[in-house]
Write a protein that holds these residues in place. Structure first.
Motif, PDB file in Angstrom:
ATOM      1  N   THR A 244     -48.452 -29.574 -15.972  1.00  0.00           N
ATOM      2  CA  THR A 244     -49.527 -28.591 -16.032  1.00  0.00           C
ATOM      3  C   THR A 244     -48.899 -27.233 -16.509  1.00  0.00           C
ATOM      4  O   THR A 244     -49.667 -26.751 -17.480  1.00  0.00           O
ATOM      5  CB  THR A 244     -50.014 -28.238 -14.769  1.00  0.00           C
ATOM      6  OG1 THR A 244     -50.542 -29.581 -14.009  1.00  0.00           O
ATOM      7  CG2 THR A 244     -51.126 -27.203 -14.670  1.00  0.00           C
ATOM      8  N   LEU A 248     -50.343 -25.872 -20.145  1.00  0.00           N
ATOM      9  CA  LEU A 248     -50.928 -24.566 -20.250  1.00  0.00           C
ATOM     10  C   LEU A 248     -50.315 -23.792 -21.376  1.00  0.00           C
ATOM     11  O   LEU A 248     -50.771 -22.905 -22.033  1.00  0.00           O
ATOM     12  CB  LEU A 248     -50.907 -23.761 -18.854  1.00  0.00           C
ATOM     13  CG  LEU A 248     -52.046 -24.521 -17.830  1.00  0.00           C
ATOM     14  CD1 LEU A 248     -51.782 -23.735 -16.537  1.00  0.00           C
ATOM     15  CD2 LEU A 248     -53.420 -24.136 -18.260  1.00  0.00           C
ATOM     16  N   THR A 255     -54.768 -21.325 -28.509  1.00  0.00           N
ATOM     17  CA  THR A 255     -55.669 -20.147 -28.354  1.00  0.00           C
ATOM     18  C   THR A 255     -55.233 -19.245 -29.481  1.00  0.00           C
ATOM     19  O   THR A 255     -56.342 -18.682 -30.031  1.00  0.00           O
ATOM     20  CB  THR A 255     -55.567 -19.416 -27.144  1.00  0.00           C
ATOM     21  OG1 THR A 255     -54.372 -19.187 -26.732  1.00  0.00           O
ATOM     22  CG2 THR A 255     -55.960 -20.374 -25.968  1.00  0.00           C
ATOM     23  N   ALA A 306     -55.785 -29.429 -13.670  1.00  0.00           N
ATOM     24  CA  ALA A 306     -55.894 -28.065 -13.901  1.00  0.00           C
ATOM     25  C   ALA A 306     -55.991 -27.433 -15.332  1.00  0.00           C
ATOM     26  O   ALA A 306     -56.749 -26.511 -15.566  1.00  0.00           O
ATOM     27  CB  ALA A 306     -55.074 -27.369 -12.868  1.00  0.00           C
ATOM     28  N   ALA A 307     -54.964 -28.112 -16.219  1.00  0.00           N
ATOM     29  CA  ALA A 307     -54.879 -27.636 -17.576  1.00  0.00           C
ATOM     30  C   ALA A 307     -56.268 -27.996 -18.286  1.00  0.00           C
ATOM     31  O   ALA A 307     -56.756 -27.248 -19.153  1.00  0.00           O
ATOM     32  CB  ALA A 307     -53.782 -28.241 -18.207  1.00  0.00           C
ATOM     33  N   THR A 310     -58.908 -25.839 -17.336  1.00  0.00           N
ATOM     34  CA  THR A 310     -58.748 -24.354 -18.050  1.00  0.00           C
ATOM     35  C   THR A 310     -59.138 -24.490 -19.469  1.00  0.00           C
ATOM     36  O   THR A 310     -59.931 -23.575 -20.136  1.00  0.00           O
ATOM     37  CB  THR A 310     -57.122 -24.221 -18.000  1.00  0.00           C
ATOM     38  OG1 THR A 310     -56.810 -23.909 -16.774  1.00  0.00           O
ATOM     39  CG2 THR A 310     -57.064 -22.752 -18.800  1.00  0.00           C
ATOM     40  N   ILE A 314     -62.348 -22.247 -21.029  1.00  0.00           N
ATOM     41  CA  ILE A 314     -61.924 -21.163 -22.041  1.00  0.00           C
ATOM     42  C   ILE A 314     -62.909 -21.472 -23.238  1.00  0.00           C
ATOM     43  O   ILE A 314     -63.512 -20.534 -23.857  1.00  0.00           O
ATOM     44  CB  ILE A 314     -60.363 -21.179 -22.336  1.00  0.00           C
ATOM     45  CG1 ILE A 314     -59.781 -20.517 -21.094  1.00  0.00           C
ATOM     46  CG2 ILE A 314     -60.062 -20.401 -23.658  1.00  0.00           C
ATOM     47  CD1 ILE A 314     -59.914 -19.131 -20.705  1.00  0.00           C
TER      48      ILE A 314
END
Length: 676
Positions: A244, A248, A255, A306-307, A310, A314
């Motif tokens: 994870t 991330l 991003t 969880a990643a 996210t 996002i």
């Protein structure tokens, strides 16, 4: 086909796909200014056509037989105490259905943009013209390296290459400080994301001992998420926690390249570059690199729910946030820039919720309609003397018919008023998000669907606004009154892209549409099969064919948003902008100012860093280095010299007196010591 090379020959020629545009960049970079514009154009476009031809042949074998792999020579070798290789990275290339899809988009759309640019940039002198195509070819070579690389580290080589080329192309007119600043902003913002990419890649090297995609996927299949790591950097961590963290970090890199919150700020300013740059880098290729990175590592992301959550949230937040900003923008390219940021958010919803095929499908359809829109905007600017304010346009449908019709088709594809390609790919993303299930998600899919639907409503509104203010009504300025159509070298690529934006709908037709239904999802399923199996094992699944109502809901959303835009800007029935500006002037000004995110970064990040840097500069450079070392030591020597010069004034009697005193001191010292 007997006239095609064998798969083995196709594997050996994979590097030629990259070397063609690289050779074009070298030729134009070294001698392009002497060749003249015609020959420079021939070199640049010829390199793209050659790359496209080899890519198409290689892709044929991927479709009909198997993946193509070029093993390559060793690049990095790390050996252990026993002399055995611990980490080995080669210059290897991989062509499967995922990389092959992006390969055709890059070379195909890239070739059309090169043809368009030959006319658009014709006003440049020979040196500037050759320099532009040098950067453009070099960018394509870097992007192809990013996509074809069979390991994270080779992908990073292309990743940094496109970052460098984006800086050069955005700041192409570097004598204009604003445009040069936009290039620097893109470069620095991407460096923040790239740091995350490196941390993620090194974390995976520490965990698995390899950065090769096939090896990572194979090792990830046998990992037990709850097992504890017993040695190495991540000793004491569970495998799920460690993976994870790595995912991330990779997403931080995504991003940056793909302009998601909070690192999206560079892309709107990147519109300062020439319009072909906007179409190639910021619509069809570079900004999709982050989406490709997440999709390529799908198997690893399945170990990190969880990643995945996210990435999904996002993406949804970015889609809505950028759509709202686009409502009040008046620069034609800025509207499209924020539209790109928003559409990239939709792609991340898809790859984040496990519908990787839907995210990649939207990447493909977006490349067609957004490249058409950007090139159409360039055609409008060309016909109006570089005017970009849509409030000063209007009535261009009759002045620029070819540009108008292609722009309209691309707008429809983006909004989904008539279900062209963008409608199906976007609904595939939202529908899969809604009907996905994972015990660890706690409503993430539903949240993404609601936010994404609002963003889709906004897309229909601002695209209708953009189209109507630009092409409909009466000319609002003299420039619009005297606008003219662009040359065939610019309009023909627009027509091809408009056709692709329309016919690409067959890729996304859902279950029940005959032999072409679920065409793209079936085609690319082998790439994501291991990740899909893992998601099913942990209870995360997508309905095989979700109900029909989301398609009707998506269509109603598109029609509703377009109707609002038409009522406000087509007929003027709704005076909402004026009412909002009057009733809530601060809110309206905040929207016009893009929520002042740049100002926030200036106050919270850039300003303090600048102040700290200036303080360090004054202390370290000015005081310590310049003041004490560079200037201080010479001044000390000069001072000591000036003091000693007082005794060296040429007076012989004074010299004799000093000699006598010195002799007396020596004798006294010697005789006094002997007496004792």
């Amino acid at each position: 086909m007997p006239f095609l090379p064998t798969p083995a020959a196709a594997e050996a020629s994979l590097w030629a796909i990259i070397l063609f545009p690289l050779a074009g960049a070298l030729i134009n970079g070294l001698v392009g200014r002497r060749l003249g514009k015609g020959n420079a154009t021939l070199v640049a476009i010829g390199a793209m056509v050659g790359s496209l031809a080899i890519a198409a042949i290689a892709f044929y074998w991927v479709l009909t037989t198997r993946n193509l792999r070029y093993l390559g020579d060793p690049w990095i070798n790390v050996t252990g105490p026993d002399g055995r290789a611990v980490i080995q990275v080669t210059w290897g290339l991989l062509l499967d259905r995922l990389s092959g899809t992006l390969l055709l988009v890059i070379t195909g759309v890239g070739t059309l943009i090169h043809i368009y640019a030959a006319s658009y940039m014709s006003h440049e002198d020979d040196a500037g013209y050759a320099r532009f195509f040098t950067y453009l070819n070099l960018f394509v070579a870097a992007m192809l390296t990013l996509v074809l690389g069979d390991s994270l580290l080779l992908t990073f080589v292309g990743w940094e290459g496109v970052g460098l080329c984006s800086y050069l192309l955005i700041g192409f007119w570097y004598t204009d400080e604003q445009k040069a600043q936009a290039g620097r902003k893109a470069f620095i913002t991407n460096r923040v994301g790239d740091f995350g990419f490196l941390i993620g890649a090194f974390s995976l090297l520490a965990l698995f001992g390899t950065s090769n995609y096939a090896e990572l996927a194979s090792l990830a299949r046998v990992v037990t998420p709850d097992a504890v790591i017993t040695s190495g950097v991540f000793a004491g961590w569970t495998w799920q926690a460690a993976v994870t963290f790595a995912m991330l970090c990779l997403f931080v890199g995504a991003t940056g390249k793909s302009a998601q919150l909070p690192l999206y700020i560079w892309l709107p300013d990147a519109m300062a570059g020439p319009t072909p740059v906007s179409a190639l880098i910021h619509a069809a290729t570079m900004v999709t690199a982050g989406v490709y990175l997440v999709a390529r590592n799908s198997m690893l992301f399945t170990l990190a729910p969880a990643a995945m959550a996210t990435v999904t949230l996002i993406g949804a937040a970015t889609a809505l946030f950028a759509a709202v900003i686009a409502f009040t923008q008046t620069d034609i390219k800025k509207v499209l820039a924020y539209s790109t940021v928003s559409q990239l958010g939709f792609m991340f919803i898809g790859v984040g919720c496990g519908a990787w095929w839907a995210g990649v499908l939207h990447l493909v359809t977006h490349a067609f309609f957004k490249a058409c829109l950007f090139l159409g905007a360039g055609s409008v600017m060309h016909g109006m003397g570089d005017q970009t304010d849509i409030r000063k346009m209007g009535g261009l449908a009759g002045k620029m018919p070819h540009t108008h019709w292609t722009f309209l088709v691309a707008t429809i594809a983006a909004t989904g008023i008539i279900p062209l390609s963008g409608y199906w790919s976007k609904d595939a993303i939202l529908g899969n998000a809604l009907f996905s299930a994972n015990p660890a998600w706690h409503g993430v899919g539903l949240t993404a669907y609601v936010i994404g639907s609002l963003a889709a409503l906004g897309t229909a509104f601002y695209m209708t606004r953009l189209y109507w203010l630009t092409f409909m009504g009466k000319p609002r300025t003299a420039a619009a009154e005297h606008a003219h159509e662009s040359s065939p070298a610019m309009t023909v690529p627009l027509m091809v892209l408009a056709v692709l934006a329309a016919v690409a709908l067959v890729l996304g037709l859902p279950h029940g549409f005959g032999p072409v239904s679920e065409l793209f999802s079936t085609y690319i399923a082998p790439v994501f099969a291991p990740g899909t199996e893992r998601l099913h094992e942990v209870g995360h699944f997508h309905a095989a064919a979700h109900p029909a109502w989301p398609y009707f809901a998506a269509w109603l959303i598109a029609v509703g948003g377009s109707a609002i835009g038409f009522a406000m800007y087509g007929r003027g029935w709704l005076k909402l902008p004026a009412a909002l500006a009057t009733a809530l002037p601060r809110t309206y000004a905040l929207m016009v100012d893009k929520f002042r995110v740049d100002e926030l970064y200036e106050a919270a990040v850039i300003g303090p860093l600048r102040t700290t840097a200036q303080s360090l500069w004054r202390f370290v450079d000015v005081l310590v280095i310049d003041g004490l070392l560079v200037n201080g030591i010479p001044r000390l020597v000069a001072f000591l010299g000036s003091v000693l010069r007082l005794a060296q004034n040429g007076d012989v009697q004074r010299y004799a007196a000093f000699m006598a005193l010195a002799a007396a001191a020596i004798l006294w010292t010697v005789l006094g010591a002997g007496a004792q």
